[in-house]
Design an enzyme around this catalytic site. Structure first.
Site, short mmCIF file in Angstrom:
data_model
loop_
_atom_site.label_atom_id
_atom_site.label_comp_id
_atom_site.label_asym_id
_atom_site.label_seq_id
_atom_site.Cartn_x
_atom_site.Cartn_y
_atom_site.Cartn_z
N CYS A 122 -9.85 -4.51 -10.60
CA CYS A 122 -9.35 -3.26 -10.04
C CYS A 122 -7.98 -3.39 -9.38
O CYS A 122 -7.51 -2.46 -8.75
CB CYS A 122 -10.36 -2.65 -9.07
SG CYS A 122 -10.64 -3.65 -7.61
N HIS A 135 0.80 -1.22 0.00
CA HIS A 135 0.00 0.00 0.00
C HIS A 135 0.83 1.27 0.00
O HIS A 135 0.37 2.32 -0.43
CB HIS A 135 -1.03 -0.04 1.14
CG HIS A 135 -2.16 -0.95 0.79
ND1 HIS A 135 -2.18 -2.28 1.18
CD2 HIS A 135 -3.24 -0.77 0.00
CE1 HIS A 135 -3.26 -2.85 0.68
NE2 HIS A 135 -3.92 -1.97 -0.04
C1 PEP Z 1 -6.50 -5.67 -4.67
O1 PEP Z 1 -6.28 -6.40 -3.71
O2 PEP Z 1 -6.20 -5.97 -5.85
C2 PEP Z 1 -7.15 -4.35 -4.48
C3 PEP Z 1 -7.53 -3.62 -5.49
O3 PEP Z 1 -7.31 -3.91 -3.21
P1 PEP Z 1 -6.10 -3.36 -2.28
O4 PEP Z 1 -4.90 -3.19 -3.20
O5 PEP Z 1 -6.55 -2.08 -1.67
O6 PEP Z 1 -5.92 -4.45 -1.29
#
Ligand code: PEP
Ligand code: MG
Length: 595
Positions: A504, A191
């Protein structure tokens, strides 16, 4: 000296380094002159007195319900603070290693804690954590910081260097003062990298040996295209870094000229490209990059950097801002995904042995239904201002899905009881990012209004590779055939149930992988705004038949390398300019013998 890591966020930054210390209480590692040494030692002694006072105040102020044992621990910490051996070690580090007081304390504590951690006696091993705590109290007293997440203000534009920097820590810094960022831990899908991309800051993650080799003030080149960090570069190297950074910006600007054109394949089919955002303020940039809407708003960042919880009204206000900018385009509000590598905010779970497998996202929300319902109410009320879709992260079982659906229905009923306006239909969707949900995709597709595949977590959990571990990053390929079969299975299951499906995760932002996803049947992809123009350009150069054929072939392969190679052979020559902008895609080009 060049250290190799992982390209976390594209661009190149050149400038003086500011090295942040390794503890949760962050400080700048500064070397001191001989004339400053006595002053640093005096600061340390003062900090010992201040920290003792603070602990005494804490143990006196302990509520009657607090166990006597906890008070005794505080008293034991007070004794540790006065430890003569600790004082000697700190003074030695100041005088011989020329470390500032914070750094000297940190080094001494690390040595003590390490020595204790190696003891056979379990009791003594446990004491290593106590020393860590005492060290943090001392550093807090030295920096005058009031919270364990405070960071030093950056005086001049700098390259931030740290062993680890959480996404919340990064947000606490002034982005205008950051030229780039490099850490020893983390990967492209951690993140911190996601936030760096949101802020459009060049970033390299997982560069081993960084902190030991850089001193604050050293000039550093952070190359987020190649994934390298060059320490104390020659003038020529620094200049060529700046030129590469400018070339990257020039390509990005050139692609932006086409932002208002819809994304279509060369054969004419329309693909929806939406934006992943972390903050309401990113919505405008998302549209400027040509987004057809917001495919993922990571609302958990509203919960970070504060002692309280965001109120329903405050959340509504943030959502309303995004919806107004979106101006009728869809906005997907994801309920908070706290925990895992985003353990911040009031709702932070207790430290867990395996946070990615512990209380995270929906699990945490179901444990605190009043907090999740308040957020859902804000989302329902926001639907009066635009086209809202609500998305739930980390759904692993249908039981959880029915629990959260019940909370959503309750939130809708409460908003109606209050007489607040809302849209008549608010699609309620599930993220498919835990393998169990991908396997049961047909059932989820029947039970949800839409599904969105989160490839970052799906890769992590399918391949059992921690998404924050740089040493394992090479294993975490979104081209892995096991991941592809799951992603393809979700698409087929969703089509069978007449349920809209999108992707996504970061896979959608990689031009080669985006072609593969379209070939698998996805007509809606969501990605960081800066990637939209690149993916749009890639789509415009291929036909639907070609990407379908490539996807069919990819599904017959058995290794990630073979999948990637097959795609590179089919498409890389046509995408050459795009892939060379992001050298994280270099393996594909290297196989083609490209420069
Ligand atoms: C994912 O896990 O691909 C996602 C879009 O959510 P995050 O990256 O916030 O965990
Ligand atoms: Mg996820």
């Amino acid at each position: 000296m060049v250290l190799t890591g992982i390209a976390g966020s594209p661009g190149v930054g050149v400038g003086p380094a500011i090295v942040l210390g390794p503890r949760r209480v962050t400080f700048v590692q500064r070397q001191v002159r001989t004339s400053e040494q006595e002053g640093e030692i005096a600061r340390f002694r003062q900090a010992v007195d201040d920290a003792k006072l603070e602990l005494t105040r804490l143990s006196r102020g302990a509520q009657p319900g607090v166990a006597r044992a906890e008070v005794s621990i505080l008293e034991a910490y007070t004794l540790m603070l006065g430890d003569e051996l600790l004082a000697e070690a700190v003074e030695r580090n100041v005088r011989l290693e020329r470390q500032c007081a914070e750094w000297a304390v940190s080094t001494a504590i690390t040595d003590f804690a390490r020595a204790l951690a190696q003891q056979e006696d379990a009791y003594l091993r446990e004491r290593s954590h106590d020393f860590e705590f005492v060290g943090e109290r001392l550093i807090l007293a030295l920096t005058g910081a009031s919270s364990t997440r405070s960071l030093p203000p950056l005086d001049e534009p700098s390259i931030v260097i740290a062993h680890d920097l959480s996404s919340a820590d990064l947000l606490a810094l002034d982005p205008k003062k950051i030229l780039g960022l490099a850490t020893e831990v983390g990967t492209k899908t951690s993140h911190t990298a996601i936030v760096a991309r949101a802020l459009e800051l060049p970033a390299v993650m997982g560069a081993d040996g960084l902190v030991a080799n850089v001193i604050s003030g050293d000039v550093v080149v952070v190359d987020g295209l190649r994934g390298t960090v060059t320490l104390r570069p020659s003038e020529d190297t620094a200049k060529s870094g700046l030129v590469r950074g400018e070339k990257h910006l020039a390509l990005a600007r050139q692609l932006l000229c086409d932002a208002s054109r819809p994304a279509t394949l060369a054969s004419g089919e329309r693909i929806d490209l939406l934006a992943n955002i972390e903050f309401a303020t990113e919505a405008r940039a998302a549209l400027e990059h040509g987004a057809d809407g917001v495919g993922l708003y990571r609302t958990e960042f509203l919960y970070g950097g504060r002692a309280d919880l965001p109120s329903e009204a405050e959340q509504l206000e943030q959502f309303r801002r995004v919806l107004e900018v979106a101006d009728g385009r869809p906005v997907t509000l994801r309920t908070f995904d706290l925990g895992g590598d985003k353990p911040f905010g009031r709702l932070a779970p207790e430290p867990q042995a395996n946070p990615a497998l512990g209380l995270r996202a929906l699990r945490l929300g179901l444990k605190h239904p009043e907090v999740l319902t308040a957020q859902l109410r804000a989302m329902v009320r926001a639907s009066a201002f635009g086209q809202v879709r609500v998305l739930v992260p980390m759904v692993a079982t249908l039981r959880e899905w029915s629990d959260v659906k019940r909370l959503f229905a309750q939130a809708v009923a409460e908003v109606d009881r209050e007489g607040a306006p809302r849209a008549s239909r608010i699609p309620f969707g599930a993220m498919i990012e835990v393998p169990s949900a991908a396997v049961l995709a047909d059932a989820f597709a029947r039970a949800a209004d839409f599904v969105s595949v989160g490839t970052n977590d799906l890769v992590q959990y399918t391949l059992a590779v921690d998404r924050t571990s740089p040493g394992l990053a090479a294993l975490a390929s979104h081209f892995d055939p096991a991941v592809l079969r799951l992603v393809s299975g979700v698409r087929s299951a969703a089509s069978g149930a007449g349920c809209p499906a999108s992707v996504c995760g970061a896979m959608a932002a990689d031009p080669l992988a985006a072609l593969l996803l379209v070939g698998l049947g996805y007509a809606s992809l969501s990605m960081q705004p800066a990637a939209i123009p690149e993916v749009k350009a890639a789509l415009s150069r291929v036909t639907l038949d070609e990407v379908r054929e490539a996807a069919r072939e990819a599904l017959s392969r058995t290794t990630a390398d073979d999948v990637e190679h097959g795609l590179a052979v089919s498409f890389a020559p046509r995408l050459f300019d795009l892939l060379s902008g992001d050298e994280a895609n270099a393996p594909a080009r290297a196989r083609l013998g490209a420069p």
